[in-house]
Motif scaffolding. Structure first.
Motif, short mmCIF file in Angstrom:
data_model
loop_
_atom_site.label_atom_id
_atom_site.label_comp_id
_atom_site.label_asym_id
_atom_site.label_seq_id
_atom_site.Cartn_x
_atom_site.Cartn_y
_atom_site.Cartn_z
N ILE A 7 10.57 -3.59 -2.92
CA ILE A 7 9.95 -3.49 -1.58
C ILE A 7 8.56 -2.87 -1.75
O ILE A 7 8.42 -1.72 -2.13
CB ILE A 7 10.84 -2.66 -0.63
N SER A 11 0.56 -1.04 -6.51
CA SER A 11 0.54 -0.86 -7.97
C SER A 11 1.95 -0.66 -8.53
O SER A 11 2.32 -1.23 -9.56
CB SER A 11 -0.33 0.34 -8.33
N ILE A 30 9.32 -8.11 -1.73
CA ILE A 30 9.07 -8.25 -0.29
C ILE A 30 7.86 -7.40 0.05
O ILE A 30 7.82 -6.20 -0.24
CB ILE A 30 10.30 -7.82 0.54
N ASN A 48 -10.62 6.13 -13.19
CA ASN A 48 -9.73 6.95 -14.02
C ASN A 48 -8.51 6.19 -14.51
O ASN A 48 -7.51 6.78 -14.86
CB ASN A 48 -9.30 8.20 -13.24
N ALA A 78 7.01 -10.18 4.50
CA ALA A 78 7.83 -9.67 5.61
C ALA A 78 7.90 -8.16 5.48
O ALA A 78 7.69 -7.61 4.40
CB ALA A 78 9.23 -10.26 5.57
N VAL A 80 10.26 -4.89 5.56
CA VAL A 80 11.68 -4.52 5.47
C VAL A 80 12.01 -3.56 6.61
O VAL A 80 11.30 -2.56 6.82
CB VAL A 80 12.00 -3.90 4.10
N GLY A 112 4.93 3.04 -0.73
CA GLY A 112 3.69 3.83 -0.74
C GLY A 112 3.54 4.83 0.38
O GLY A 112 4.50 5.41 0.90
N ASP A 271 3.77 6.24 -4.84
CA ASP A 271 3.38 7.35 -3.95
C ASP A 271 4.50 7.84 -3.04
O ASP A 271 4.43 8.95 -2.52
CB ASP A 271 2.21 6.92 -3.06
N ARG A 278 -0.40 11.52 -7.37
CA ARG A 278 -0.28 10.19 -6.75
C ARG A 278 -1.56 9.41 -7.03
O ARG A 278 -2.56 9.56 -6.35
CB ARG A 278 0.00 10.32 -5.24
N VAL A 280 -3.08 5.53 -9.25
CA VAL A 280 -2.72 4.18 -9.69
C VAL A 280 -1.92 4.25 -10.99
O VAL A 280 -0.88 3.62 -11.15
CB VAL A 280 -3.98 3.31 -9.89
#
Ligand SMILES: Cc1cc2nc3c(=O)[nH]c(=O)nc-3n(C[C@H](O)[C@H](O)[C@H](O)COP(=O)(O)OP(=O)(O)OC[C@H]3O[C@@H](n4cnc5c(N)ncnc54)[C@H](O)[C@@H]3O)c2cc1C
Length: 301
Positions: A7, A11, A30, A48, A78, A80, A112, A271, A278, A280
């Motif tokens: 979901i 990243s 999704i 970084n 979509a 969730v 995220g 995240d 937090r 990439v």
């Protein structure tokens, strides 16, 4: 029946998809936004990430996505809306805003985080009429104008620097007298002649007529501006996980570095999970670890 539902296509989700498909898992990603790549797309320059210095965030997200597409990952656009697990069959059911229902042996939740709102009068009223949460997206509209940035972390200071190259004047409003951002960024902000620090100050109201024209601070001071960029941190997108796995008081999913949560087969990456950094690079790492852990879990069933 799918092996794995991922979901989110930020990243963390895209990295999980690559590791999952290479582990021969039958999986589906999704994603709420059409061909989205999450927050990385909002970063003007990601300096970084190992091996790719100076790449803009949008291009980086596109490269991540292209990698997954080229590996044959399937995507569904979509949102969730519901996740549940049958304790007897151990099967997860995932429902979407479009009414579809999917079943899988495991789920990686990588939805995220989103911008925190100030919740002051004028903020919603002037959304997209001078109130923005993304300097790299909207900064160009304020070329030669006066803007304010609210916040004291890396994002706020990055935004102020980015805007200082476009705007005549940038006010950086922060409620404390010290910043939480990296030392080097603080130094660069302090060296910019057109950034004025407004410390120990909080926004009381955002003022305007049809568009923002001023910001009122607690205590009564008013500063004339053309736009305001709010960079006051982020909140995890975890509402849909309430009752599925344990969350901490701030709403982050409690999970270790392998994404393992309180619910077997339900993994969290990026995240949205409890962690200290937090970024990439940690989101990508989380996706890889969670997909590997999910493959082991599915194998054990
Ligand atoms: C302005 C800005 C600048 C940044 N600069 C840097 C930087 O220079 N370097 C760095 O390392 N990091 C930077 N970051 C942080 C970095 O972008 C994030 O840590 C990272 O992108 C998090 O990835 P993620 O996959 O966990 O979450 P996200 O990128 O937030 O992806 C989550 C995805 O899940 C989707 N989603 C949410 N809810 C649902 C749902 N119900 N159903 C389906 N999909 C859903 C979202 O649409 C989104 O696409 C920056 C962030 C911002 C905002």
């Amino acid at each position: 029946m799918l092996d794995l539902i991922i979901i989110g296509s930020g990243s963390a989700g895209l990295s999980a998809a690559i590791y999952g498909i290479r582990a021969n898992l039958k999986l589906l990603v999704i994603e709420k936004e059409f061909e989205g790549t999450g927050q990385v797309a909002l970063s003007s320059k990601v300096d970084n990430y190992l091996g790719l210095p100076g790449l803009d965030g949008y291009s980086m997200g596109e490269q991540f996505r292209e990698h997954a597409v080229n590996f044959g990952v399937e995507f569904l656009e979509a949102s969730v809306t519901e996740i549940s697990k049958d304790d007897n069959s151990k099967i997860f059911t995932v429902k979407t805003s479009k009414g579809e229902v999917y079943e899988a042996k495991a789920v990686i939740y990588a939805a995220g985080a989103v911008h925190r709102h100030l919740d002051v009068p004028g903020e919603d009223e002037f959304a997209s009429k001078g109130v923005s949460y993304c300097a790299t997206c909207d900064g160009a509209f304020y070329r030669g104008k006066t803007t304010a940035v609210v916040g004291g972390g890396d994002t706020a200071l990055d935004d102020a620097l980015y805007l200082s190259a476009l705007c005549e004047k940038v006010y950086l409003i922060h409620r404390r007298d010290e910043f939480r951002a990296a030392e080097i960024t603080v130094k660069r902000v302090k060296e910019k002649a057109n950034i004025e620090l407004v410390l120990n100050s909080q926004v009381e109201e955002i003022l305007g007529n049809d568009r923002v024209n001023a910001v009122k601070l607690v205590g009564g001071k008013t500063i004339d501006i053309d736009g305001i960029f709010i960079a006051a941190g982020s909140v995890p997108v975890s509402k849909v996980v309430e009752g599925v796995a344990d969350l901490n008081p701030a709403g982050y999913i409690i999970a270790d570095e392998n994404g393992i949560t309180s619910t077997p087969g339900f993994f969290a990456a990026g995240d949205v999970r409890t962690k200290t950094l937090r970024q990439v690079v940690t989101a990508v790492s989380d996706g890889a670890c969670a997909a590997t852990a999910a493959a082991h879990y599915i194998e054990s069933l």
